[in-house]
Design an enzyme around this catalytic site. Structure first.
Site, short mmCIF file in Angstrom:
data_model
loop_
_atom_site.label_atom_id
_atom_site.label_comp_id
_atom_site.label_asym_id
_atom_site.label_seq_id
_atom_site.Cartn_x
_atom_site.Cartn_y
_atom_site.Cartn_z
N TRP A 336 0.78 -0.98 -0.11
CA TRP A 336 -0.13 0.06 0.08
C TRP A 336 0.72 1.37 -0.07
CZ3 TRP A 336 -1.97 2.63 4.88
CH2 TRP A 336 -1.21 2.57 5.95
N ASP A 337 2.27 1.09 0.39
CA ASP A 337 3.18 2.23 0.23
C ASP A 337 2.85 3.01 -1.03
OD1 ASP A 337 3.99 0.10 1.96
OD2 ASP A 337 5.78 1.04 2.09
N GLU A 476 0.50 -2.95 12.66
CA GLU A 476 0.68 -4.44 12.33
C GLU A 476 1.04 -5.32 13.87
OE1 GLU A 476 3.50 -4.40 9.25
OE2 GLU A 476 1.89 -4.18 7.58
N LYS A 589 2.32 0.31 16.17
CA LYS A 589 3.67 0.53 15.28
C LYS A 589 3.61 1.75 14.67
CE LYS A 589 5.74 -2.31 11.47
NZ LYS A 589 5.67 -3.58 10.78
N GLN A 590 2.33 2.03 14.11
CA GLN A 590 2.28 3.26 13.06
C GLN A 590 0.74 3.61 13.18
OE1 GLN A 590 3.21 -0.15 10.08
NE2 GLN A 590 2.23 1.48 8.70
O1 IFM Z 1 3.76 -1.38 4.11
C1 IFM Z 1 4.43 -1.21 5.13
C2 IFM Z 1 3.75 -1.53 6.36
O2 IFM Z 1 2.70 -0.45 6.45
C3 IFM Z 1 4.53 -1.62 7.59
N1 IFM Z 1 5.66 -2.69 7.41
C4 IFM Z 1 6.55 -2.55 6.31
C5 IFM Z 1 5.64 -2.28 5.00
C6 IFM Z 1 6.52 -1.98 3.78
O3 IFM Z 1 7.07 -0.59 3.87
#
Ligand code: IFM
Length: 757
Positions: A336-337, A476, A589-590
């Site tokens: 999704w990046d 995640e 995590k984010q």
């Molecule tokens: O897509 C990301 C994810 O959101 C977090 N782990 C790494 C992936 C790749 O950058």
């Protein structure tokens, strides 16, 4: 601020610099290895050349290294790691897209030699690269040997020895006129890759100095060795011509590579370099951002834009991996990046590449349909990690933060990628007004994704609602969760949009509509059911409460306070936390809820944004490079300007300062896209409103004198300049915009808006 310089050679830093100095043209990529070093991790990649062979999953193949060159003086090879370095300078010239170096080495016998070079990977002819060396013996005359070779011993997994693997077999090697060749074939997919290199050498009078040549095969490496006589103080030039042609682009790669090098050699490397720099210079006119008053930010943002551009391809069957074409991190896979982080940069500055990124998804639709079918769903389910055909390539096994083997569930549960693609399709249409694209490709994808969501939701009879259970949201750390708001909200939005575009196609292109309807076997009833489902998708949000629970049960999890930060300003694990049980804590995590508010900003009020930002920011570990940029933008939206600037710097410097500690494995492409969004949507305050108009609410840090950027909106180029006092929008045609929520009609020329007061 166009140069990323390295003034000191420290062997341990080589792998990181190789990423920073990668040169690529969207198709071919060469990591910025120093040819005169022993300590290197060569990386030669061609977009779309993936293979599995004995690897856990399909991965981007590290191809033979065409950069091989050695210079021997009195039998001693010139080596940074062996000779004494008298002076050292390497620099990425981002304005022109070249990698330059200038070094003076002293050999063990006291002989001094100066080596200058300029390398490029051509944007004009995507198969070509070139290097121009200028070499001067400073205190001696005599005989030297120059060796040009192709290294066919490269492999994937140098940083991950458990997954070390060579993906190709060498079919043929040899000499040609001029130079050398290798022809290799990948094991599973059978891609053929032809590599051709050749040297031209002449003295200061232009006389050929490469007259005495021997061809050798050393192991599997073809090599040509020249004996050359050089004179003290006299500079001679070596030009390296290179072409890599694969069976993705040619039915006869070796023949074409040979023909390519022949023409290239005859024309001269300078000609190709000139064409290349002209293209790169022109692209800067469309994508550059100028920040006056902050050199770090200026250099940082250009670095990020430059490398994003390097990944952009004219080929609609490839996309951009999480680590660009710069290394093997995440195996060259597309996440999704691309749609959520990188895509906006391309959409607003270089829209033809944005279209190709979407076409990549269209071209992988058969794989996505297969995924849905295999998992018992309908329509198309795009993979969490994608390579060349749209089937799921997420590895099943990885390591946790302590190095223990763990099952990776993202490929099974991180469904939101489907809605992320839908968001980018709709944005593409609003920003470009490209109806043809939607008619021919976009609507089909939206309908197939809509179908997927309708089959993925689960009806909860007791509560008369649709739920999406056992998922992973953007955060995640938490797996197998129920009703993640990011996923549910976007699925609901997506179902409604898919339905909207069904009727849009019917209205605008009735013939195409009938064909597509027939082809997909869709009925009005099915599409209407999407509306009914969307209306009942459960969003775990309490009436009158602004704080949103990330997923059901999140508020009951353990609290662990972040109290310490590392030298990069990133949180350290709280001492109280058990890293094998992160899912039982509130640490994330984010951004997840905050992420939703950035993906669909028009759906939330400023107050909702503030409350959720304040709650979740404190609990975010930023264990993904995708995280800081998003908190920066949200910080700017809600007035946490101090943290917003700090997060912005962490974003633009993620690779330049290696603040995630893994730049050796490739460039952080999503963070780079996030950096563009920080500047344009954050400091520039640009926001796409629900009615499809742009609103600007800029804010500049104290020390920024001005910020200026260019965008392309509905085919109209706009130049936006912000100072503390004024916003200026330059346009060629009339168009409506909003400034701080007030509507204005732009007139051709410069339009000024007061920001003070
Ligand atoms: O897509 C990301 C994810 O959101 C977090 N782990 C790494 C992936 C790749 O950058």
């Amino acid at each position: 601020m166009w140069f990323v310089e390295r003034r000191k050679y420290v062997q341990e830093e080589n792998y990181v610099y190789e990423t920073l100095y990668t040169l690529a043209n969207g198709r071919l990529s060469l990591r910025g290895v120093d040819e005169f070093s022993n300590y290197k991790m060569p990386g030669t990649y061609v977009a779309g050349i993936y293979d599995k062979h004995d690897a856990q999953v399909t991965e981007l193949v590290n191809l033979p290294d065409p950069l091989g060159i050695s210079i021997y003086v009195d039998g001693e090879p010139l080596l940074l790691d062996k000779s004494t370095i008298k002076s050292y300078m390497r620099a990425l010239d981002m304005k022109n897209g070249t990698l330059n170096s200038s070094i003076v080495l002293e050999l063990t016998n006291g002989k001094l030699i100066q080596l200058d070079s300029q390398r490029f990977v051509s944007r004009s002819n995507l198969n070509r690269f070139g290097i121009i060396y200028k070499i001067t013996p400073l205190n001696f005359s005599g005989k030297i040997f120059i060796e040009n070779y192709i290294d066919n011993t490269t492999y994937n997994g140098k940083l991950d020895p458990a997954n070390k693997i060579q993906h190709y077999a060498v079919l043929k090697t040899g000499e040609m006129m001029p130079g050398l060749f290798s022809l290799v074939k990948t094991y599973d997919k059978g891609h053929l890759i032809a590599i051709r290199t050749a040297l031209k050498g002449y003295d200061s009078k232009g006389e050929n100095i490469l007259r005495y040549r021997k061809y050798r095969l050393i192991g599997n490496n073809p090599s040509e060795i020249y004996t050359v006589f050089i004179r003290e103080g006299e500079t001679f030039t070596l030009e390296k011509y290179g072409a890599i042609v694969t069976s993705r682009h040619s039915s006869e790669p070796l023949k074409d590579a040979d023909a390519n090098v022949g023409i290239y050699f005859a024309e001269g490397v300078e000609e190709e370099l000139k064409r290349h720099t002209e293209i790169v210079n022109k692209t800067w006119e469309l994508m550059d951002i100028q920040i006056d008053g902050d050199e770090t930010a200026q250099l940082g943002i250009r670095f990020n834009l430059f490398h994003l551009y390097q990944c952009a391809s004219d080929d609609p069957t490839v996309s951009i991996g999480a680590r660009g074409l710069h290394g093997e991190g995440y195996k060259g896979h597309v996440f999704w990046d691309t749609e959520i982080f990188m895509f906006p940069f391309f959409l607003y500055t270089l829209p033809k590449y944005a279209k190709n990124l979407l076409l990549y998804r269209y071209n992988t639709l058969p794989g996505a349909r297969k995924n849905a079918h295999q998992n018992g769903f309908k329509g198309a389910q795009f993979p969490w990690e994608s390579a060349d055909d749209g089937t799921e390539v997420t590895p099943k096994w990885g390591e946790d933060y302590l190095g223990n083997p763990v099952r990776i569930w993202t490929g099974d549960e991180e469904y939101h990628i489907n809605a992320d693609i839908a968001v980018s399709l709709v944005h593409y249409h609003i920003v470009t007004s490209d109806d043809d694209f939607m008619r021919d490709y976009g609507v089909e994808m939206l309908l197939e994704i809509g179908r997927f969501w309708a089959s993925r939701v689960e009806y909860n009879e007791r509560n008369d609602r649709y739920e999406i259970n056992r998922v992973i949201g953007p955060d995640e750390f938490h797996e197998h969760v129920n009703n993640n708001v990011y996923t549910n909200y976007l699925a609901k939005w997506n179902l409604l949009k898919s339905r909207e575009y069904y009727y849009w196609l019917r209205e605008k292109y009735p013939d195409k509509f009938e064909v597509l309807k027939y082809y997909l076997g869709l009925t009005d009833e099915e599409v209407e059911s999407w509306k009914a489902i969307a209306e009942k998708i459960y969003i775990p949000k309490k009436e009158d409460e602004l704080l949103i629970e990330q997923f059901e049960g999140y508020f009951q999890l353990e609290e662990h306070e972040i109290t310490e930060w590392d030298e990069n300003g990133l949180p350290k694990w709280p001492k109280t936390v058990d890293l094998t049980r992160l899912g039982e804590t509130k640490l994330i995590k984010q951004p997840d809820v905050v992420m939703l508010m950035l993906v669909l900003p028009e759906e939330f009020t400023k107050e909702e944004m503030r409350v959720n930002y304040e709650y979740y920011e404190k609990r975010t570990m930023h264990k993904s490079s995708l995280s800081p940029s998003m908190y920066s933008i949200m910080g700017l939206k809600i007035g946490d300007t101090h943290n917003a600037y700090r997060y912005f710097l962490q974003t633009v410097l993620v690779d330049l300062e290696d603040n995630q500690g893994n730049t050796n494995n490739g460039f952080h492409a999503a963070s780079a896209g996030g950096a563009w969004q920080c500047v344009v949507n954050g400091f520039g305050g640009m926001c796409l409103e629900k009615n499809g108009e742009l609103n600007f609410e800029p804010w500049l840090p104290e020390h920024w004198k001005s910020l200026s950027f260019r965008i392309n909106f509905k085919g109209v180029p706009l130049k936006v300049t912000v100072t503390k006092e004024k916003l200026c929008i330059e346009t060629r045609v009339e168009m409506p915009v909003k400034v701080r929520g007030n509507r204005f009609d732009l007139r051709p020329g410069k339009n000024y808006f007061e920001l003070v007061g």
